[in-house]
Write a protein that holds these residues in place. Structure first.
Motif, PDB file in Angstrom:
ATOM      1  N   LYS A 434       0.843  -1.190   0.000  1.00 29.19           N
ATOM      2  CA  LYS A 434       0.000   0.000   0.000  1.00 29.19           C
ATOM      3  C   LYS A 434       0.883   1.247   0.000  1.00 29.19           C
ATOM      4  CE  LYS A 434      -3.978   1.823   2.485  1.00 29.19           C
ATOM      5  NZ  LYS A 434      -4.663   1.780   3.772  1.00 29.19           N
ATOM      6  N   LYS A 435       0.717   2.076  -1.017  1.00 26.00           N
ATOM      7  CA  LYS A 435       1.594   3.256  -1.123  1.00 26.00           C
ATOM      8  C   LYS A 435       1.028   4.435  -0.336  1.00 26.00           C
ATOM      9  CE  LYS A 435       3.789   2.085  -5.464  1.00 26.00           C
ATOM     10  NZ  LYS A 435       3.766   2.183  -6.908  1.00 26.00           N
ATOM     11  N   VAL A 439       4.825   5.649   3.579  1.00 29.32           N
ATOM     12  CA  VAL A 439       5.634   4.644   2.890  1.00 29.32           C
ATOM     13  C   VAL A 439       6.473   5.299   1.793  1.00 29.32           C
ATOM     14  CG1 VAL A 439       5.528   2.621   1.372  1.00 29.32           C
ATOM     15  CG2 VAL A 439       4.076   2.728   3.396  1.00 29.32           C
ATOM     16  N   LEU A 440       5.815   6.192   1.039  1.00 26.01           N
ATOM     17  CA  LEU A 440       6.534   6.854  -0.060  1.00 26.01           C
ATOM     18  C   LEU A 440       7.653   7.729   0.482  1.00 26.01           C
ATOM     19  CD1 LEU A 440       3.461   7.745  -2.306  1.00 26.01           C
ATOM     20  CD2 LEU A 440       5.194   5.986  -2.725  1.00 26.01           C
ATOM     21  N   LYS A 443      10.537   5.849   1.304  1.00 27.98           N
ATOM     22  CA  LYS A 443      10.990   5.085   0.139  1.00 27.98           C
ATOM     23  C   LYS A 443      10.927   3.572   0.375  1.00 27.98           C
ATOM     24  CE  LYS A 443      13.802   8.515  -2.197  1.00 27.98           C
ATOM     25  NZ  LYS A 443      13.318   9.658  -1.395  1.00 27.98           N
ATOM     26  N   HIS A 445       8.634   1.657  -0.634  1.00 26.42           N
ATOM     27  CA  HIS A 445       8.002   0.913  -1.736  1.00 26.42           C
ATOM     28  C   HIS A 445       9.066   0.314  -2.659  1.00 26.42           C
ATOM     29  CE1 HIS A 445       8.727   5.028  -2.944  1.00 26.42           C
ATOM     30  NE2 HIS A 445       8.629   4.683  -4.224  1.00 26.42           N
ATOM     31  N   PHE A 450       8.058  -5.259  -0.331  1.00 27.95           N
ATOM     32  CA  PHE A 450       6.868  -4.444  -0.588  1.00 27.95           C
ATOM     33  C   PHE A 450       5.872  -5.210  -1.457  1.00 27.95           C
ATOM     34  CE2 PHE A 450       4.462  -1.076  -2.787  1.00 27.95           C
ATOM     35  CZ  PHE A 450       4.009  -0.360  -1.689  1.00 27.95           C
TER      36      PHE A 450
END
Ligand code: ADP
Ligand code: MG
Ligand code: ZN
Length: 719
Positions: A434-435, A439-440, A443, A445, A450
């Motif tokens: 899940k982005k 999480v973004l 980094k 992802h 992931f």
């Protein structure tokens, strides 16, 4: 028979002391100050009542709850003990009479409400008495650190100087270390002997069921305890009234109780419950403070309680008589928001955060996949060694296992890759790919883990993570945002190519509706019902609650052994000399008529009184489990076979055996003897390390012998 055992039987009708009672009584009789911390229902009152009747002069008892004072005094009087109380419910004349009685030396025990002590005349009166001892019940009320501080208790600080040389005994069921020290300090106790027993209430079964079709679950449970006393705790006043109404419509004998009722109705409803005229009380948490009903068999929480402390106190009202009782929490995650809605009204930030943390602890408890008893005891700072408590929904319905090796590897890797510093939800975001913004930003992802999990839902992952914590693969750092990290044990496990892990499958509700108490405990249900009826009538005539005439323990014994003579009747637990005189003939005639009408014959009385002390402690159904263990032992089955027959671990069977021996069962265990070398090695380690806790012994033996072996040797050595 020693003198105090004789006094115990004569005045209270009991054959044996409960754990620690004897030591405490002797200590008080020795004139020493005493501090007692024991859980609800463990029999604290006797610790001052017996010394009171066994010594000259009058014992002063301070107690905060007026209603309880009356019950206690009524109960003492039924036992032929000279007791009275002074509190605001009496008028001047009544008080004067009691004061005269006390001065003339007629009284053994005088209960006094703490606010009296601020009156000068009253202090003078007390100083004119010959006081044998001072007992302070619910002693935590003196401490502002406790949960139930009562300013009137501050009056008690003068006792030590007012009555130098008179022993003081302070008793409580709830005290942290801080409160304990404060009590001792405030009362100026003189180098007191301290008696602390664990928090465990073995006779309570701790169950959590998902809250689906709550009403159906509740009625099923109530059917299981038909005709017996139950309390249902609800979230709001409105809930209590609605539920009580619905139950009454369906033919259950239920009343509501909450702070919004007018005082007369409230009192009436409470009294109806205490007098066994109504079986079920549907209440907000306000209910229970002023009652000491010993035979509550079922406590249901319809909504999450606010804290584990509160929960333990509320379920503490179940099974005070030591007979099995069941506690059920109905849990839905949605109820959390109901509570949180009210948290918004809390102005103080710290207080509000605290309320959230407390609630989260309840949710953690409800979501457990491991023993609930162990969790709650550890929460109160106590170790609980047994692998299977035999008295919670988790331990009693061991789940089917599944191979969780791969999913565990994935979860642990995600935790390591993200640096062991995130919570459960974040890890699940990673695993499910899940982005989120977070999480973004981190980094994450880009990580190989992931989105690696597709065969489990988020809820399933949550359950699995929750199981990895108690099994020691992950540890949780508590705080506002709890974070998870991988333990050393798990790191080693990950490195081991052949390592596997199995975890229990998640399951739905299993309410064991079958409960034939009379069969389990071997008494005649028809006679029991007749005896209850008689008890209720006598209690009504006397204007006291039925349990003051006889408790359920006594009635069950009567319905089992069916005594025919006064001499036999006197051997029933709870029958002392006074109750024999007062009630013996009435009960004997009901028993004799029942025997004739139904042509039944009793269990014969065992010859030794101690052998009769059946296993009272133990959860619902425990008795039959112990019996089964006993039978299998008699058939000389191996421990493994016995464990398999029950679906328990060998460790649990060993605990059964310990308990069987503790209650005086004669067992032939010689055939379980391990080989001599093992026995000697373990035995020596037990000598070196002591046999109270087994951890050190295990280490001392370089972890070569299993805990079960150590436990077995400890057991065999004691013969
Ligand atoms: P506490 O104050 O610790 O909550 P109580 O003093 O109210 O507990 O006692 C709980 C119950 O245990 C009562 O019903 C009491 O009659 C019973 N009891 C106390 N001591 C004994 C004993 N030695 N044997 C059998 N029953 C006992
Ligand atoms: Mg008490
Ligand atoms: Zn358990």
């Amino acid at each position: 028979m020693s003198n105090i055992n004789f006094a115990l039987k004569r005045h209270f009708g009991y054959d044996t002391f409960r754990p620690q009672q004897r030591e405490i009584v002797l200590n008080v009789l020795d004139g020493k100050d005493t501090f007692v911390l024991m859980p609800t229902g463990s029999g604290k009152s006797l610790c001052y009542q017996l010394p009171a009747v066994a010594s000259d002069g009058v014992a002063l008892v301070i107690s905060p709850l007026i209603a309880l004072m009356k019950d206690q005094v009524d109960s003492l009087i039924q036992n032929g003990i000279q007791a009275a109380y002074i509190n605001s419910t009496l008028n001047k004349d009544e008080i004067r009479t009691i004061m005269t009685d006390a001065k003339s030396g007629m009284l053994d025990i005088l209960y006094v409400a703490p606010e009296r002590l601020s009156i000068n005349d009253f202090q003078e009166f007390l100083q004119s008495l010959s006081i044998s001892l001072i007992a302070i019940d619910e002693a935590h009320c003196i401490s502002e650190w406790g949960h139930d501080f009562r300013p009137e208790y501050r009056n008690l600080r003068q006792f030590k100087s007012m009555f130098p040389g008179v022993p003081i005994i302070a008793l409580t069921a709830t005290a942290t270390e801080k409160v304990r020290k404060d009590i001792i300090y405030q009362l100026s106790l003189d180098d007191p002997e301290i008696f602390i027993s664990g928090f465990n209430r073995e006779n309570l079964t701790l169950n959590v069921y998902p809250k689906k079709n709550a009403y159906g679950t509740i009625t099923k449970l109530l059917d299981k305890y038909k005709g017996e006393s139950a309390i249902i705790y609800c979230f709001s006043r409105k809930n209590t009234e609605e539920l009580a109404y619905d139950l009454a419509e369906d033919g259950y004998c239920a009343l509501a109780y909450h702070a919004g009722l007018d005082p007369v109705t409230r009192k009436k409803n409470q009294e109806a419950f205490v007098a066994d005229r109504v079986d079920i009380i549907v209440a907000t948490i306000a209910f229970g403070m002023g009652i000491d009903k010993p035979d509550v068999r079922l406590v249901i929480h319809h909504t999450l309680p606010k804290s584990l402390e509160g929960y333990y106190q509320e379920i503490g009202r179940a099974g005070r008589d030591g007979l099995p009782a069941e506690c059920v929490m109905l849990y839905s995650y949605g109820d959390k928001t109901k509570h949180e809605y009210f948290f918004r009204d809390i102005k103080d930030n710290k207080e509000r955060d605290n309320a959230r943390i407390k609630l989260q602890q309840v949710i953690d408890y409800a979501s457990l996949r491991s023993c609930r008893r162990k969790h709650i005891l550890e929460y109160f700072g106590e170790n609980y060694e047994s692998e299977n408590c035999g008295g919670c929904d988790i331990c009693m319905n061991p789940s089917e296992m599944f191979d969780a090796t791969e999913i565990t590897q994935k979860i642990l890797s995600a935790c390591i890759r993200t640096g062991n510093r995130f919570g459960k939800n974040y890890l699940i975001d990673i695993l499910k790919g899940k982005k989120t913004d977070q999480v973004l930003r981190n980094k994450h992802h880009d990580l190989s883990v992931f989105g690696i999990v597709s065969d489990y839902t988020r809820d399933q992952l949550k359950d699995i993570v929750s199981m990895l914590i108690p099994t020691g693969y992950m540890s949780i750092r508590k705080g506002e945002y709890p974070t998870l990290s991988v333990t050393r044990k798990a790191a080693e496990w990950l490195n081991d190519k052949n390592a596997k892990i199995e975890l229990p499958k998640i399951k739905g509700t299993v309410i064991d509706a079958y409960r034939e108490v009379s069969e389990e405990f071997g008494f005649d249900a028809g006679l029991f019902a007749k005896l209850r009826e008689l008890r209720k009538n006598i209690a009504n005539d006397k204007g006291v609650p039925p349990f003051i005439v006889f408790g359920d323990v006594s009635l069950r014994e009567m319905a089992r052994f069916m005594p025919q003579t006064r001499q036999e009747f006197s051997r029933i637990s709870g029958v002392g000399s006074q109750k024999l005189k007062l009630f013996g003939d009435a009960f004997l005639s009901v028993i004799s008529k029942y025997r004739q009408d139904n042509g039944v014959s009793p269990m014969s009385f065992p010859s030794m009184p101690s052998a009769r002390t059946r296993i009272r402690k133990g959860s619902a159904g425990a008795d039959s489990r112990y019996q089964k263990t006993k039978e299998l032992l008699e058939q000389k089955k191996s421990l493994k076979d016995i464990a398999a027959a029950h679906g328990f671990t060998v460790g649990t069977i060993l605990s059964h055996i310990e308990r069987l021996i503790a209650v005086g069962e004669k067992l032939d265990l010689a055939y379980l003897m391990p080989n001599q070398k093992t026995f000697d090695a373990v035995s020596e380690a037990l000598d070196v390390c002591g046999d109270e806790t087994l951890g050190p012994v295990f280490k001392h033996l370089d972890e070569k012998y299993s805990y079960d072996t150590i436990k077995l040797v400890r057991l065999l050595r004691r013969f």
